[in-house]
Design a protein around this motif. Structure first.
Motif, PDB file in Angstrom:
ATOM      1  N   LEU A 189       0.752  -1.191   0.054  1.00 15.78           N
ATOM      2  CA  LEU A 189      -0.172  -0.006  -0.046  1.00 15.78           C
ATOM      3  C   LEU A 189       0.808   1.167  -0.019  1.00 15.78           C
ATOM      4  O   LEU A 189       0.450   2.493  -0.138  1.00 15.78           O
ATOM      5  N   HIS A 190       2.141   0.986   0.097  1.00 11.61           N
ATOM      6  CA  HIS A 190       2.971   2.247   0.491  1.00 11.61           C
ATOM      7  C   HIS A 190       3.879   2.378  -0.617  1.00 11.61           C
ATOM      8  O   HIS A 190       5.080   3.063  -0.306  1.00 11.61           O
ATOM      9  N   HIS A 191       3.821   2.164  -1.746  1.00  7.33           N
ATOM     10  CA  HIS A 191       4.682   2.251  -2.818  1.00  7.33           C
ATOM     11  C   HIS A 191       4.047   2.385  -4.113  1.00  7.33           C
ATOM     12  O   HIS A 191       2.819   1.918  -4.434  1.00  7.33           O
ATOM     13  N   ARG A 192       4.422   3.202  -5.191  1.00  8.63           N
ATOM     14  CA  ARG A 192       3.883   3.257  -6.579  1.00  8.63           C
ATOM     15  C   ARG A 192       3.806   1.687  -7.053  1.00  8.63           C
ATOM     16  O   ARG A 192       4.464   1.008  -7.107  1.00  8.63           O
ATOM     17  N   CYS A 193       2.577   1.385  -7.617  1.00 13.27           N
ATOM     18  CA  CYS A 193       2.313   0.000  -8.135  1.00 13.27           C
ATOM     19  C   CYS A 193       2.829  -0.018  -9.337  1.00 13.27           C
ATOM     20  O   CYS A 193       3.163   1.084 -10.309  1.00 13.27           O
ATOM     21  N   ALA A 194       3.097  -1.308  -9.932  1.00 16.80           N
ATOM     22  CA  ALA A 194       3.650  -1.598 -11.242  1.00 16.80           C
ATOM     23  C   ALA A 194       2.460  -1.189 -12.536  1.00 16.80           C
ATOM     24  O   ALA A 194       1.151  -1.244 -12.197  1.00 16.80           O
ATOM     25  N   ASP A 195       3.161  -0.520 -13.431  1.00 14.20           N
ATOM     26  CA  ASP A 195       1.779  -0.359 -14.688  1.00 14.20           C
ATOM     27  C   ASP A 195       1.554  -1.829 -15.325  1.00 14.20           C
ATOM     28  O   ASP A 195       2.455  -2.722 -15.164  1.00 14.20           O
ATOM     29  N   ILE A 196       0.279  -2.034 -15.795  1.00 14.23           N
ATOM     30  CA  ILE A 196      -0.135  -2.965 -16.428  1.00 14.23           C
ATOM     31  C   ILE A 196       0.265  -2.901 -17.859  1.00 14.23           C
ATOM     32  O   ILE A 196       0.014  -1.903 -18.485  1.00 14.23           O
ATOM     33  N   THR A 197       0.943  -4.023 -18.353  1.00 14.91           N
ATOM     34  CA  THR A 197       1.468  -4.135 -19.793  1.00 14.91           C
ATOM     35  C   THR A 197       0.948  -4.907 -20.575  1.00 14.91           C
ATOM     36  O   THR A 197       0.929  -4.997 -21.831  1.00 14.91           O
ATOM     37  N   GLU A 198      -0.014  -6.060 -19.915  1.00 16.24           N
ATOM     38  CA  GLU A 198      -0.684  -7.043 -20.796  1.00 16.24           C
ATOM     39  C   GLU A 198      -2.094  -6.783 -20.777  1.00 16.24           C
ATOM     40  O   GLU A 198      -2.459  -6.926 -19.218  1.00 16.24           O
ATOM     41  N   PHE A 199      -3.020  -6.573 -21.603  1.00 21.29           N
ATOM     42  CA  PHE A 199      -4.672  -6.179 -21.359  1.00 21.29           C
ATOM     43  C   PHE A 199      -5.044  -7.621 -22.147  1.00 21.29           C
ATOM     44  O   PHE A 199      -4.537  -8.457 -22.957  1.00 21.29           O
ATOM     45  N   GLY A 200      -6.305  -7.415 -21.671  1.00 22.47           N
ATOM     46  CA  GLY A 200      -7.246  -8.553 -22.317  1.00 22.47           C
ATOM     47  C   GLY A 200      -7.178  -9.862 -22.099  1.00 22.47           C
ATOM     48  O   GLY A 200      -7.660 -10.794 -22.774  1.00 22.47           O
ATOM     49  N   THR A 201      -6.600 -10.060 -20.713  1.00 17.76           N
ATOM     50  CA  THR A 201      -6.198 -11.889 -20.383  1.00 17.76           C
ATOM     51  C   THR A 201      -7.641 -11.865 -19.543  1.00 17.76           C
ATOM     52  O   THR A 201      -8.319 -11.246 -18.799  1.00 17.76           O
ATOM     53  N   ALA A 202      -7.595 -13.543 -19.410  1.00 17.92           N
ATOM     54  CA  ALA A 202      -8.822 -13.854 -18.624  1.00 17.92           C
ATOM     55  C   ALA A 202      -8.427 -13.570 -16.890  1.00 17.92           C
ATOM     56  O   ALA A 202      -9.414 -13.458 -16.223  1.00 17.92           O
ATOM     57  N   ASP A 238      -4.668   7.926  -5.861  1.00 17.41           N
ATOM     58  CA  ASP A 238      -3.480   7.863  -4.965  1.00 17.41           C
ATOM     59  C   ASP A 238      -3.157   6.496  -4.486  1.00 17.41           C
ATOM     60  O   ASP A 238      -2.025   6.354  -4.389  1.00 17.41           O
ATOM     61  N   HIS A 239      -4.008   5.602  -4.294  1.00 19.10           N
ATOM     62  CA  HIS A 239      -3.642   4.070  -3.913  1.00 19.10           C
ATOM     63  C   HIS A 239      -2.555   3.655  -5.002  1.00 19.10           C
ATOM     64  O   HIS A 239      -1.648   3.006  -4.449  1.00 19.10           O
ATOM     65  N   THR A 240      -3.050   3.888  -6.101  1.00 15.24           N
ATOM     66  CA  THR A 240      -2.084   3.289  -7.272  1.00 15.24           C
ATOM     67  C   THR A 240      -0.680   3.934  -7.189  1.00 15.24           C
ATOM     68  O   THR A 240       0.220   3.425  -7.672  1.00 15.24           O
ATOM     69  N   ASP A 241      -0.564   5.071  -6.716  1.00 10.39           N
ATOM     70  CA  ASP A 241       0.629   5.980  -6.388  1.00 10.39           C
ATOM     71  C   ASP A 241       1.135   5.642  -5.038  1.00 10.39           C
ATOM     72  O   ASP A 241       2.316   6.103  -4.717  1.00 10.39           O
ATOM     73  N   GLY A 242       0.744   4.664  -4.145  1.00  9.82           N
ATOM     74  CA  GLY A 242       1.232   4.337  -2.885  1.00  9.82           C
ATOM     75  C   GLY A 242       0.717   5.189  -1.794  1.00  9.82           C
ATOM     76  O   GLY A 242       1.758   5.264  -0.841  1.00  9.82           O
ATOM     77  N   ALA A 243      -0.179   6.023  -1.892  1.00  3.36           N
ATOM     78  CA  ALA A 243      -0.530   7.019  -0.783  1.00  3.36           C
ATOM     79  C   ALA A 243      -2.035   6.607  -0.291  1.00  3.36           C
ATOM     80  O   ALA A 243      -3.055   6.415  -1.001  1.00  3.36           O
ATOM     81  N   LEU A 244      -2.263   6.512   1.192  1.00  4.43           N
ATOM     82  CA  LEU A 244      -3.520   6.542   1.758  1.00  4.43           C
ATOM     83  C   LEU A 244      -3.917   8.046   2.047  1.00  4.43           C
ATOM     84  O   LEU A 244      -3.301   8.857   2.081  1.00  4.43           O
ATOM     85  N   TYR A 245      -5.236   8.298   2.281  1.00  2.00           N
ATOM     86  CA  TYR A 245      -6.014   9.380   2.638  1.00  2.00           C
ATOM     87  C   TYR A 245      -5.311  10.089   3.753  1.00  2.00           C
ATOM     88  O   TYR A 245      -5.038  11.160   4.096  1.00  2.00           O
ATOM     89  N   VAL A 246      -4.810   9.033   4.917  1.00  2.00           N
ATOM     90  CA  VAL A 246      -4.349   9.359   5.936  1.00  2.00           C
ATOM     91  C   VAL A 246      -2.715  10.102   5.876  1.00  2.00           C
ATOM     92  O   VAL A 246      -2.398  11.076   6.667  1.00  2.00           O
ATOM     93  N   ASP A 247      -2.242   9.914   4.655  1.00  2.00           N
ATOM     94  CA  ASP A 247      -0.936  10.613   4.463  1.00  2.00           C
ATOM     95  C   ASP A 247      -0.992  12.071   4.100  1.00  2.00           C
ATOM     96  O   ASP A 247      -0.195  12.813   4.100  1.00  2.00           O
ATOM     97  N   ARG A 248      -2.343  12.354   3.906  1.00  2.00           N
ATOM     98  CA  ARG A 248      -2.695  13.785   3.376  1.00  2.00           C
ATOM     99  C   ARG A 248      -3.206  14.612   4.717  1.00  2.00           C
ATOM    100  O   ARG A 248      -3.439  15.788   4.543  1.00  2.00           O
ATOM    101  N   LEU A 249      -3.204  14.055   5.936  1.00  2.00           N
ATOM    102  CA  LEU A 249      -3.734  14.734   7.151  1.00  2.00           C
ATOM    103  C   LEU A 249      -2.376  15.266   7.737  1.00  2.00           C
ATOM    104  O   LEU A 249      -1.464  14.820   7.587  1.00  2.00           O
ATOM    105  N   THR A 250      -2.870  16.187   8.799  1.00  2.00           N
ATOM    106  CA  THR A 250      -1.878  16.491   9.590  1.00  2.00           C
ATOM    107  C   THR A 250      -1.445  15.361  10.437  1.00  2.00           C
ATOM    108  O   THR A 250      -2.154  14.519  10.518  1.00  2.00           O
TER     109      THR A 250
END
Length: 204
Positions: free
Chosen positions: A34-47, A160-172
């Motif tokens: 949950l705490h790092h940017r996720c990997a891009d998807i490069t293979e589409f249309g799969t089961a 934000d999730h896909t970038d590895g950020a949670l809403y609590v990371d935007r709070l004081t």
């Protein structure tokens, strides 16, 4: 993302996108995925992608969410699903792979926001009122989704999730601590309700 008080959710019909899906375990704050940017998807249309979307929609509804990202079920993939009410009562349902977000207005809105990976907690958070997300669908076709109000918040929260950020990371720091304390107080009840709901929905 969740937008209703965790113990008093609003029921919605299960969308067709969830048909054939199963409930996956939702990862919680502190899990490294949950705490790092996720990997891009490069293979589409799969089961596998098709089934994953069904599982994500089903899991999101079990947890009374309006959005769910792949890393919230433990997968390092840059994608999310949503089933979010609009400001005029309409229902936005869809998914985005490899999302990129653009703020499209100057106005900001402050309202309560919660997260399925921070169970039982919510906090007021200020976000832009209008955004556009561009990406792809599971077949690899270009997708552009624009939203205002709650739907804009949902699109931002999930991107934000896909970038590895949670809403609590935007709070004081103080508000983040309050949110986590709220989670610790409410988590057991929320998890028990999810487990009961998962069994009930699997039988229906």
């Amino acid at each position: 993302m969740s937008h209703t008080p965790p113990l008093h959710p609003v029921e919605r019909p299960l969308p067709a996108e969830a048909a054939g899906g199963i409930c996956r375990e939702i990862t919680e704050i502190g899990n490294p995925v949950l705490h790092h940017r996720c990997a891009d998807i490069t293979e589409f249309g799969t089961a596998e992608l098709s089934q994953l979307l069904k599982d994500m929609f089903f899991t999101m509804h079990v947890a009374h969410g309006v959005g769910l990202a792949a890393n919230q079920i433990g997968l390092d993939l840059r994608m999310f699903v949503y089933d979010c009410p609009g400001e005029r009562g309409e229902r936005h349902i869809g998914h985005v792979l490899n999302p990129e977000l653009q703020v499209t207005g100057e106005y900001l809105i402050t309202r309560g926001e919660g997260c399925l990976s921070v169970p039982g907690a919510s906090r007021e958070l200020t976000r832009p009122a209008s955004v556009t997300v561009r990406g792809h669908d599971w077949r690899g076709q270009p997708v552009t989704v624009s939203g205002t109000g709650l739907f804009a918040r949902c699109l931002q929260h999930e991107t934000d999730h896909t970038d590895g950020a949670l809403y609590v990371d935007r709070l004081t720091p103080e508000e983040r601590s309050r949110s986590l304390a709220q989670m610790y107080d409410n988590r057991a009840a929320v998890m028990a309700e999810r487990a009961e709901r998962a069994l009930s929905m699997a039988r229906s």
